[in-house]
Design an enzyme around this catalytic site. Structure first.
Site, PDB file in Angstrom:
ATOM      1  N   ASP A  73      29.686  49.929  35.549  1.00 22.45           N
ATOM      2  CA  ASP A  73      29.503  49.359  36.890  1.00 22.45           C
ATOM      3  C   ASP A  73      29.153  50.467  37.893  1.00 22.45           C
ATOM      4  OD1 ASP A  73      29.657  47.722  39.108  1.00 22.45           O
ATOM      5  OD2 ASP A  73      31.854  47.593  39.106  1.00 22.45           O
TER       6      ASP A  73
HETATM    7  C1  SPV Z   1      33.147  43.303  41.392  1.00 23.77           C
HETATM    8  O1  SPV Z   1      33.514  42.177  41.018  1.00 23.77           O
HETATM    9  O2  SPV Z   1      32.211  43.925  40.866  1.00 23.77           O
HETATM   10  C2  SPV Z   1      33.828  43.961  42.509  1.00 23.77           C
HETATM   11  C3  SPV Z   1      35.268  43.761  42.689  1.00 23.77           C
HETATM   12  O3  SPV Z   1      33.204  44.738  43.189  1.00 23.77           O
HETATM   13  S1  SPV Z   1      36.045  45.062  41.851  1.00 23.77           S
HETATM   14  O4  SPV Z   1      35.692  44.980  40.447  1.00 23.77           O
HETATM   15  O5  SPV Z   1      37.486  44.892  42.049  1.00 23.77           O
HETATM   16  O6  SPV Z   1      35.603  46.316  42.435  1.00 23.77           O
HETATM   17 MG    MG Z   2      31.413  45.372  42.311  1.00 28.96          MG
END
Ligand code: SPV
Ligand code: MG
Length: 303
Positions: A73
Site C-alpha cells: 500500500d
Molecule cells: C485504507 O483503507 O487504505 C486506509 C485506511 O487508508 S488504513 O488502512 O487504516 O490506513
Molecule cells: Mg489507504
C-alpha cells in the site's frame, strides 16, 4: 440484465445530500465489482426497531485495492488505475463512493485527479497529510512516515477545491497526527487549518485499540466546528459501535478493509482444506453455492 440505474451526477451528489439531511452514514470497503454488489445488497434486521439495515455507501481503500493486486500500500496503483476499478464498480451498483486518495500526489496531479473523480461520479476523495513515500497508517511509527507541512497540505486542499467543477464533490482532509504520535493539539491545529483551507470534511485516523483519542478529538472539534462532516475509521478500536461514534459527533463511519479481509481468509482456509482432504466436500459450506453465483449479477447475493 442488472446494471446500475443511476447517473454519475445523481450518485456523486448523494453523499452531500445524505449529510445535509443529517444522516449518519456507514460506508464499507469494496475492492471490485462483485464485492460491491455484495455490499450494495447487504442487509440485516435491526433487533429493536425491526427496520432493515444497510450500508449507505462504499469506501475505495488504497490498502484493499493494492492487496487485490498483490502490491504493498505505497501509492503504486495511482489514481487512474484505481478509478478504472471504481468505474467497473459503478457499472453494477447505485450507492455513493468515497475514494481513499492516499496523499493526493503532487498538487499538480491532484488537480487532475479531482476532475477525473468528479466526472466519474465519485462523491468524495480523502487525502492524508503525509509526504514522501506513503506507508499504510496502521504501521504507525514502526516505519518512517512523514507529515506534510501544514501550509503545503492546505495549498493542496485549496487547489483541489478550485479544480472541481461541481458543487457536489467533496475533499476530505485526513489527519495522521495521532497515527504518527504527534499528539492531540497538533491534530486539532491541523483540523482547523484544513477547514479554513476549504476542506469539506475531516477524517481523524487512529491506531489505538481504544476509541478514547478519537472521541476526545470529536468532542474538541465539535466545539469549534459544529457542522463540518467528521469521519472515523474504527479498524483497531473495533469494539466501539457506529452508534456511539455517531453520538460523539462523527457523521461517517468507515469499515475500511473488511470485505477484502473476509474474502482472503475464506480463500486461504478453503484452498488449504481442499489439499488436506483431497476433495471439496469439507469446504462446500464455506463456499457460496453455484446457484447463488449464477443469480448474483441479477439479484445480488442472499445467503
Ligand atoms: C485504507 O483503507 O487504505 C486506509 C485506511 O487508508 S488504513 O488502512 O487504516 O490506513
Ligand atoms: Mg489507504
Amino acid at each position: 440484465m442488472w446494471t446500475n440505474a443511476v447517473s454519475n451526477e445523481f450518485r456523486r451528489g448523494r453523499l452531500r445530500e445524505l449529510l445535509a439531511a443529517g444522516r449518519r452514514l456507514r460506508l464499507i470497503e469494496v475492492h471490485n465489482p462483485v464485492s460491491a454488489i455484495i455490499a450494495e445488497y447487504a442487509n440485516a434486521l435491526d433487533q429493536d426497531s425491526s427496520r432493515s439495515l444497510e450500508f449507505d455507501g462504499f469506501w475505495s481503500s488504497s490498502l484493499a485495492d493494492s492487496t487485490s493486486f498483490g502490491l504493498p500500500d505505497i501509492e503504486l496503483l495511482g489514481p487512474r488505475k484505481r478509478l478504472e476499478n471504481i468505474q467497473d464498480i459503478f457499472t453494477v451498483t447505485t450507492k455513493p463512493l468515497v475514494m481513499d486518495g492516499d496523499t493526493g500526489g503532487p498538487v499538480e496531479h491532484f488537480e487532475y485527479t479531482v476532475r477525473d473523480l468528479e466526472r466519474a461520479g465519485v462523491s468524495a476523495v480523502v487525502i492524508e497529510d503525509k509526504t514522501g513515500l506513503k506507508r499504510n497508517s496502521l504501521l504507525g511509527t514502526s516505519v518512517e512516515q512523514r507529515s506534510a507541512p501544514v501550509a503545503e497540505f492546505c495549498e493542496k486542499i485549496k487547489r483541489g477545491k478550485a479544480a472541481q467543477t461541481t458543487r457536489d464533490f467533496m475533499i476530505i482532509a485526513r489527519i495522521e497526527s495521532l497515527i504518527l504520535g504527534q499528539g492531540m493539539p497538533e491534530a486539532l491545529h491541523r483540523a482547523n487549518a484544513y477547514v479554513d483551507a476549504g476542506a469539506d470534511g475531516i477524517m481523524i485516523h487512529s491506531r489505538e485499540e481504544s476509541p478514547r483519542e478519537v472521541l476526545e478529538f470529536a468532542a474538541e472539534f465539535r466545539q469549534v466546528h459544529p457542522a463540518v462532516p467528521l469521519v472515523s475509521v474504527p479498524t483497531t478500536y473495533n469494539s466501539v459501535r457506529a452508534g456511539e461514534l455517531q453520538e460523539a459527533g462523527f457523521d461517517v463511519v468507515i469499515y475500511a478493509n473488511h470485505m477484502m479481509r473476509a474474502a482472503l481468509r475464506a480463500m486461504v482456509e478453503v484452498s488449504r482444506e481442499i489439499l488436506r482432504h483431497d476433495r471439496t466436500a469439507e469446504v462446500e459450506s464455506r463456499c457460496l453455492g453455484i446457484d447463488a453465483i449464477l443469480s448474483l449479477p441479477e439479484r445480488g447475493v442472499a445467503v
